[in-house]
Design a protein around this motif. Structure first.
Motif, PDB file in Angstrom:
ATOM      1  N   SER A 119       0.812  -1.222   0.000  1.00  0.00           N
ATOM      2  CA  SER A 119       0.000   0.000   0.000  1.00  0.00           C
ATOM      3  C   SER A 119       0.847   1.275   0.000  1.00  0.00           C
ATOM      4  O   SER A 119       0.323   2.354   0.255  1.00  0.00           O
ATOM      5  CB  SER A 119      -0.933   0.015   1.219  1.00  0.00           C
ATOM      6  OG  SER A 119      -0.175  -0.058   2.423  1.00  0.00           O
ATOM      7  N   ARG A 120       2.120   1.154  -0.318  1.00  0.00           N
ATOM      8  CA  ARG A 120       3.000   2.323  -0.301  1.00  0.00           C
ATOM      9  C   ARG A 120       3.871   2.379  -1.550  1.00  0.00           C
ATOM     10  O   ARG A 120       4.130   1.362  -2.187  1.00  0.00           O
ATOM     11  CB  ARG A 120       3.914   2.308   0.937  1.00  0.00           C
ATOM     12  CG  ARG A 120       3.175   2.414   2.258  1.00  0.00           C
ATOM     13  CD  ARG A 120       4.139   2.337   3.431  1.00  0.00           C
ATOM     14  NE  ARG A 120       3.434   2.399   4.692  1.00  0.00           N
ATOM     15  CZ  ARG A 120       3.109   3.536   5.307  1.00  0.00           C
ATOM     16  NH1 ARG A 120       3.463   4.686   4.775  1.00  0.00           N
ATOM     17  NH2 ARG A 120       2.451   3.517   6.446  1.00  0.00           N
ATOM     18  N   THR A 152       0.634   6.766   0.022  1.00  0.00           N
ATOM     19  CA  THR A 152       0.020   5.508   0.461  1.00  0.00           C
ATOM     20  C   THR A 152      -1.329   5.337  -0.228  1.00  0.00           C
ATOM     21  O   THR A 152      -1.974   6.304  -0.624  1.00  0.00           O
ATOM     22  CB  THR A 152      -0.189   5.474   1.985  1.00  0.00           C
ATOM     23  OG1 THR A 152      -1.060   6.554   2.370  1.00  0.00           O
ATOM     24  CG2 THR A 152       1.129   5.611   2.723  1.00  0.00           C
ATOM     25  N   THR A 153      -1.731   4.083  -0.374  1.00  0.00           N
ATOM     26  CA  THR A 153      -3.056   3.750  -0.892  1.00  0.00           C
ATOM     27  C   THR A 153      -3.825   3.042   0.223  1.00  0.00           C
ATOM     28  O   THR A 153      -3.291   2.799   1.303  1.00  0.00           O
ATOM     29  CB  THR A 153      -2.957   2.825  -2.112  1.00  0.00           C
ATOM     30  OG1 THR A 153      -2.535   1.515  -1.676  1.00  0.00           O
ATOM     31  CG2 THR A 153      -1.956   3.358  -3.132  1.00  0.00           C
ATOM     32  N   LYS A 154      -5.055   2.678  -0.059  1.00  0.00           N
ATOM     33  CA  LYS A 154      -5.886   1.990   0.937  1.00  0.00           C
ATOM     34  C   LYS A 154      -5.954   0.489   0.656  1.00  0.00           C
ATOM     35  O   LYS A 154      -6.900  -0.182   1.071  1.00  0.00           O
ATOM     36  CB  LYS A 154      -7.285   2.595   0.951  1.00  0.00           C
ATOM     37  CG  LYS A 154      -7.293   4.064   1.365  1.00  0.00           C
ATOM     38  CD  LYS A 154      -8.697   4.639   1.361  1.00  0.00           C
ATOM     39  CE  LYS A 154      -8.691   6.108   1.778  1.00  0.00           C
ATOM     40  NZ  LYS A 154     -10.051   6.703   1.759  1.00  0.00           N
TER      41      LYS A 154
END
Length: 293
Positions: free
Chosen positions: A167-168, A185-187
C-alpha cells in the motif's frame, strides 16, 4: 514558354519543400515520450512525460531556474494518473489525472499536483499564450516539499515509482545529480482485509492458507494469520508442507522461534516424501537462522 518554365519551377520547388517537410516529420523528437505504468495493491498508476536530456547543459540553476515553478519535463506538462484516492503527507489526493509541477530550490523541491486540463498547459504556459492558461490556485489540489538527494549523474530526465509495497510507494524524479521522491500511500491493505473478512464463509483449506499467507507476507494481523493457518491444517486431508512452512514463518514473526523450528522440521518430513528440494533448502535455511536468534 516563360509561363511553362515558371510553372515547372514552381512545381519543382513545391516537390522539394514537400519532401523536406516529410523528412522533417520523420525525425525523432529531441525529448522522447515515456509512459510508466505501475500497480500498487488495487491502485493503477500511470506517468506520461517527455524526457529531455542534459546534452552538456547545466540543468538546475541554469536551464531550470531555482525558485520558479517548472513544468517538470519537455513539450506538454507531465501527467500522473491514480485509479484510486492516495494520501500524500496525510492529505488525500482524489483519484484522477494531475499535472506535475516542481519548484526546485537549493536543498529541496516543492511538488505541485495540479488538476489536469486538456485546454491549457497546466498553469505554466508557453510564451504568447492566452490568459486562460495562467496558473489557477483553485486547480492546485496538493503541494508537498521534499528534500533533494545527491545521486550519480542522470543524463535524461527520469520519472518512476520506487520502494513499492502493498500500500505504499514513492513517486521519484531524477535528473543531473539530484533525485527527489514523494512518498504516498493507498488503501490497499484495508481493502484486502475487508475482502478477506467478507469472504470468510466456510472457505476451503487453501483459502484459509491464502488469507494466512497474505497477513504473514505483509506482517499484519499475525495472530489471526496463525488462527487461519491452523484451521487450514486441521481441515486438510493431510498436512501440506506449504501450510506448515507458512505456519513456521508466522510463528517466527511472532518471535516464537522454538515452535517455528519444530513446525519447520515437521514440514521437512512431508516435503521429503514428495522430494521438494526447494522447500527443503528454504526450510533448512530458516531453521539455521532461527536457531541463532
Amino acid at each position: 514558354m516563360d509561363r511553362i518554365l515558371l510553372n515547372s519551377t514552381a512545381l519543382f520547388l513545391f516537390i522539394i519543400l514537400s519532401t523536406l517537410k516529410l523528412q522533417a516529420q520523420d525525425l525523432p523528437p529531441l525529448s522522447g515520450y515515456s509512459e510508466i505504468n505501475e500497480k500498487i495493491g488495487y491502485t493503477d498508476i500511470k506517468i506520461e512525460y517527455s524526457r529531455p536530456s542534459a546534452r552538456g547543459r547545466k540543468i538546475f540553476g541554469d536551464l531550470v531556474s531555482l525558485g520558479r515553478i517548472w513544468r517538470a519535463g519537455a513539450n506538454e506538462d507531465t501527467k500522473i494518473t491514480f485509479s484510486t484516492d492516495v494520501e500524500i503527507n496525510n492529505e488525500t489526493l482524489k483519484e484522477g489525472s494531475y499535472s506535475i509541477f516542481i519548484k526546485p530550490k537549493e536543498k529541496s523541491c516543492v511538488f505541485y499536483f495540479y488538476q489536469k486540463s486538456t485546454t491549457d498547459w497546466g498553469g505554466v504556459p508557453p510564451k504568447n499564450s492566452k490568459e486562460q492558461h495562467a496558473w489557477n490556485p483553485e486547480k492546485l489540489k496538493l503541494e508537498f516539499e521534499v528534500p533533494i538527494k545527491q545521486v550519480e549523474y542522470t543524463e535524461t530526465l527520469t520519472f518512476g515509482i520506487q520502494n513499492i509495497s502493498l500500500s505504499r510507494g514513492e513517486l521519484f524524479m531524477a535528473w543531473e545529480e539530484i533525485k527527489v521522491a514523494v512518498p504516498f500511500t493507498t488503501k490497499s491493505t484495508g481493502q484486502a482485509i475487508k475482502s478477506i473478512e467478507k469472504r470468510l464463509q466456510e472457505p476451503t483449506p487453501w483459502q484459509y492458507y491464502d488469507y494466512a499467507n497474505f497477513y504473514m507476507g505483509n506482517s499484519i494481523k499475525l495472530k489471526e494469520a496463525l488462527k487461519y493457518i491452523n484451521i487450514a491444517i486441521n481441515k486438510a486431508e493431510n498436512s501440506s508442507w506449504w501450510f506448515l512452512r507458512c505456519k513456521s514463518q508466522i510463528l517466527a514473526k511472532l518471535k516464537r522461534y522454538d515452535e517455528a523450528i519444530e513446525t519447520a522440521k515437521e514440514g521437512l518430513k512431508e516435503a521429503k516424501k514428495e522430494k521438494s528440494n526447494f522447500y527443503t533448502t528454504q526450510s533448512n535455511n530458516d531453521i539455521k537462522r532461527w536457531i541463532n536468534i
